[in-house]
Design an enzyme around this catalytic site. Sequence first.
Site, PDB file in Angstrom:
ATOM      1  N   SER A 202      74.038-174.835  59.925  1.00  0.00           N
ATOM      2  CA  SER A 202      74.034-173.532  59.266  1.00  0.00           C
ATOM      3  C   SER A 202      75.402-172.897  59.492  1.00  0.00           C
ATOM      4  O   SER A 202      75.790-172.642  60.627  1.00  0.00           O
ATOM      5  CB  SER A 202      72.916-172.664  59.876  1.00  0.00           C
ATOM      6  OG  SER A 202      72.980-171.341  59.391  1.00  0.00           O
TER       7      SER A 202
ATOM      8  N   LYS B 118      73.993-175.723  55.186  1.00  0.00           N
ATOM      9  CA  LYS B 118      73.495-174.441  54.676  1.00  0.00           C
ATOM     10  C   LYS B 118      74.614-173.431  54.852  1.00  0.00           C
ATOM     11  O   LYS B 118      75.231-173.388  55.910  1.00  0.00           O
ATOM     12  CB  LYS B 118      72.261-174.042  55.479  1.00  0.00           C
ATOM     13  CG  LYS B 118      71.909-172.570  55.484  1.00  0.00           C
ATOM     14  CD  LYS B 118      70.523-172.369  56.080  1.00  0.00           C
ATOM     15  CE  LYS B 118      70.480-171.190  57.038  1.00  0.00           C
ATOM     16  NZ  LYS B 118      69.139-171.009  57.622  1.00  0.00           N
TER      17      LYS B 118
ATOM     18  N   LYS C 210      75.645-169.338  54.723  1.00  0.00           N
ATOM     19  CA  LYS C 210      75.112-167.981  54.713  1.00  0.00           C
ATOM     20  C   LYS C 210      75.779-167.223  53.572  1.00  0.00           C
ATOM     21  O   LYS C 210      76.982-167.368  53.357  1.00  0.00           O
ATOM     22  CB  LYS C 210      75.427-167.305  56.042  1.00  0.00           C
ATOM     23  CG  LYS C 210      74.672-167.900  57.211  1.00  0.00           C
ATOM     24  CD  LYS C 210      73.193-167.528  57.136  1.00  0.00           C
ATOM     25  CE  LYS C 210      72.485-167.867  58.432  1.00  0.00           C
ATOM     26  NZ  LYS C 210      71.085-167.421  58.393  1.00  0.00           N
TER      27      LYS C 210
ATOM     28  N   ASP D 268      71.471-169.248  52.412  1.00  0.00           N
ATOM     29  CA  ASP D 268      70.559-168.342  53.115  1.00  0.00           C
ATOM     30  C   ASP D 268      71.109-166.920  53.058  1.00  0.00           C
ATOM     31  O   ASP D 268      72.203-166.654  53.559  1.00  0.00           O
ATOM     32  CB  ASP D 268      70.406-168.790  54.575  1.00  0.00           C
ATOM     33  CG  ASP D 268      69.372-167.968  55.352  1.00  0.00           C
ATOM     34  OD1 ASP D 268      68.740-167.073  54.757  1.00  0.00           O
ATOM     35  OD2 ASP D 268      69.194-168.233  56.563  1.00  0.00           O
TER      36      ASP D 268
ATOM     37  N   GLU E 155      67.301-169.517  50.401  1.00  0.00           N
ATOM     38  CA  GLU E 155      66.476-168.992  51.492  1.00  0.00           C
ATOM     39  C   GLU E 155      66.517-167.466  51.553  1.00  0.00           C
ATOM     40  O   GLU E 155      67.589-166.864  51.551  1.00  0.00           O
ATOM     41  CB  GLU E 155      66.998-169.592  52.807  1.00  0.00           C
ATOM     42  CG  GLU E 155      66.192-169.222  54.048  1.00  0.00           C
ATOM     43  CD  GLU E 155      66.699-169.933  55.308  1.00  0.00           C
ATOM     44  OE1 GLU E 155      67.503-170.888  55.185  1.00  0.00           O
ATOM     45  OE2 GLU E 155      66.310-169.535  56.413  1.00  0.00           O
TER      46      GLU E 155
ATOM     47  N   ASP F 121      61.865-167.380  54.903  1.00  0.00           N
ATOM     48  CA  ASP F 121      62.059-167.387  56.354  1.00  0.00           C
ATOM     49  C   ASP F 121      61.428-166.086  56.885  1.00  0.00           C
ATOM     50  O   ASP F 121      60.237-166.059  57.228  1.00  0.00           O
ATOM     51  CB  ASP F 121      63.573-167.478  56.652  1.00  0.00           C
ATOM     52  CG  ASP F 121      63.942-167.356  58.126  1.00  0.00           C
ATOM     53  OD1 ASP F 121      63.068-167.041  58.947  1.00  0.00           O
ATOM     54  OD2 ASP F 121      65.129-167.552  58.469  1.00  0.00           O
TER      55      ASP F 121
ATOM     56  N   LYS G 126      59.834-171.130  61.989  1.00  0.00           N
ATOM     57  CA  LYS G 126      60.433-170.798  63.281  1.00  0.00           C
ATOM     58  C   LYS G 126      59.277-170.359  64.167  1.00  0.00           C
ATOM     59  O   LYS G 126      58.582-169.380  63.831  1.00  0.00           O
ATOM     60  CB  LYS G 126      61.429-169.640  63.149  1.00  0.00           C
ATOM     61  CG  LYS G 126      62.719-169.979  62.423  1.00  0.00           C
ATOM     62  CD  LYS G 126      63.631-168.770  62.320  1.00  0.00           C
ATOM     63  CE  LYS G 126      64.882-169.130  61.520  1.00  0.00           C
ATOM     64  NZ  LYS G 126      65.694-167.928  61.196  1.00  0.00           N
TER      65      LYS G 126
ATOM     66  N   GLY H  20      66.431-172.314  62.747  1.00  0.00           N
ATOM     67  CA  GLY H  20      67.039-172.191  64.073  1.00  0.00           C
ATOM     68  C   GLY H  20      67.453-170.770  64.350  1.00  0.00           C
ATOM     69  O   GLY H  20      67.624-169.964  63.421  1.00  0.00           O
TER      70      GLY H  20
HETATM   71  O1  OSB Z   1      68.171-167.032  59.097  1.00  0.00           O
HETATM   72  O2  OSB Z   1      68.154-169.023  59.719  1.00  0.00           O
HETATM   73  C1  OSB Z   1      68.474-167.869  59.928  1.00  0.00           C
HETATM   74  C2  OSB Z   1      70.555-167.633  63.134  1.00  0.00           C
HETATM   75  C3  OSB Z   1      70.142-166.412  63.624  1.00  0.00           C
HETATM   76  C4  OSB Z   1      69.234-165.685  62.901  1.00  0.00           C
HETATM   77  C5  OSB Z   1      68.739-166.165  61.691  1.00  0.00           C
HETATM   78  C6  OSB Z   1      69.140-167.401  61.195  1.00  0.00           C
HETATM   79  C7  OSB Z   1      70.091-168.126  61.928  1.00  0.00           C
HETATM   80  C8  OSB Z   1      70.639-169.398  61.491  1.00  0.00           C
HETATM   81  C9  OSB Z   1      71.190-170.307  62.568  1.00  0.00           C
HETATM   82  O3  OSB Z   1      70.760-169.723  60.326  1.00  0.00           O
HETATM   83  C10 OSB Z   1      70.566-171.642  62.578  1.00  0.00           C
HETATM   84  C11 OSB Z   1      70.936-172.406  63.823  1.00  0.00           C
HETATM   85  O4  OSB Z   1      70.338-172.155  64.894  1.00  0.00           O
HETATM   86  O5  OSB Z   1      71.835-173.231  63.759  1.00  0.00           O
HETATM   87 MG    MG Z   2      67.095-167.949  57.507  1.00  0.00          MG
END
Ligand code: OSB
Ligand code: MG
Length: 367
Positions: free
Chosen positions: A135, A161, A163, A188, A213, A238, A262, A290
């Site tokens: 990510s 992925k 952001k 995401d 996402e 999510d 999660k 994650g």
């Molecule tokens: O939305 O998936 C998410 C990290 C913190 C809070 C929300 C998210 C995330 C990540 C990190 O996308 C994923 C990872 O742990 O590598």
């Molecule tokens: Mg997410």
Amino acid sequence: MKIESLTFHHISMPLVAAFETSFGRETVRECIIIEIRSEGLIGWGECVASYNPGYNYETTGTAMHILKEFISPLILGKDIKDALDFQKHVEGIRGHHLAKAGVEMALWDLIGKREGKSLKQLFGGVREKVEVGVSVGIQESPQKMVETVTDFVNSGYARVKIKIKPGKAVAESQAVRNAFPNIRLQVDANSAFTMDDIDHLKPLDDLNLLLIEQPLFEDDIWDHHKFQAKFKTPVCLDESIVSPRHARYAIEMNACKIINIKAGRLGGLSQGIQVHDLAQQNNMPVWCGGMLETGIGRASNLALSSMSNFILPGDVSASDRYYTRDITHERFVLNADSTIDVPNKPGLGVTVDEEALASYTLAKVVV
Ligand code: OSB
Ligand code: MG
């Protein structure tokens, strides 16, 4: 299992690189590590709340409060049979899923250690290693995003992925897709858009993305139904899926085609398993999200990901993507086929580096 003591370690760990999402930029990760003693064993868990209430309303501060003042008195000195029995004990506490889930994880670690079984075995997992992705946080420019993604692709990640947020979505996604026409790519938004942004986001539909996402508000499943109706790319929820009930609502409303699981957000691994099973019965694939976990939460995510309906690669990257020094002796490495091995020792299958844990500790509360 008689719960003899609970210790909450509020920690702050430097990230190897800043991580930026639509809700903020983090250079360190805060969380609460939970240590439960029972019958000569120690179980470890991770509460994935962070410093800011940006992902959801919980923070390390609220979690510490709920853990100490409300969850502890309900289980201390009690005989807790299993995860569902724990859920029964804490059912009077509304919400605060990240706090509950941290404790449940420590209980699973204890159960596994007592029975000599790994979490994978306890969950009925079917994979020895699981496909993973990375990510990637928001970057300064589309160019910088392509450079950062290139580094991760070169280190072996076969699924990426990125952001996104308003003003940093379409050009970034197009640039990455142009640079990597065949990579498995997804985006995401962490709830950063509204239905008014649909026309602007429509070009994402031409990029052969695995999924989009959580584009809209975290508490809104219905508008995601309207959003999904306008996109051929699968919507993945999510933040909106905070319980097995919410998963059912989303499935019944056709609000998404994929669910991100999660354990923290759902209130525990047991709830994650329930969502996994429900999605499977409805032919809906899931994958493991994650929260920048330490080695403890990462072990838990890998065990969960070994279950059969975790069809898409998870946001469970190698330890070196997050921390130079982790709080577990074990470090997770990326295999050449973009997978990570699922731990197979009893419980979570990791051992805590107490010295590293102490070095990151801001506050420690023993109940
Ligand atoms: O939305 O998936 C998410 C990290 C913190 C809070 C929300 C998210 C995330 C990540 C990190 O996308 C994923 C990872 O742990 O590598
Ligand atoms: Mg997410």
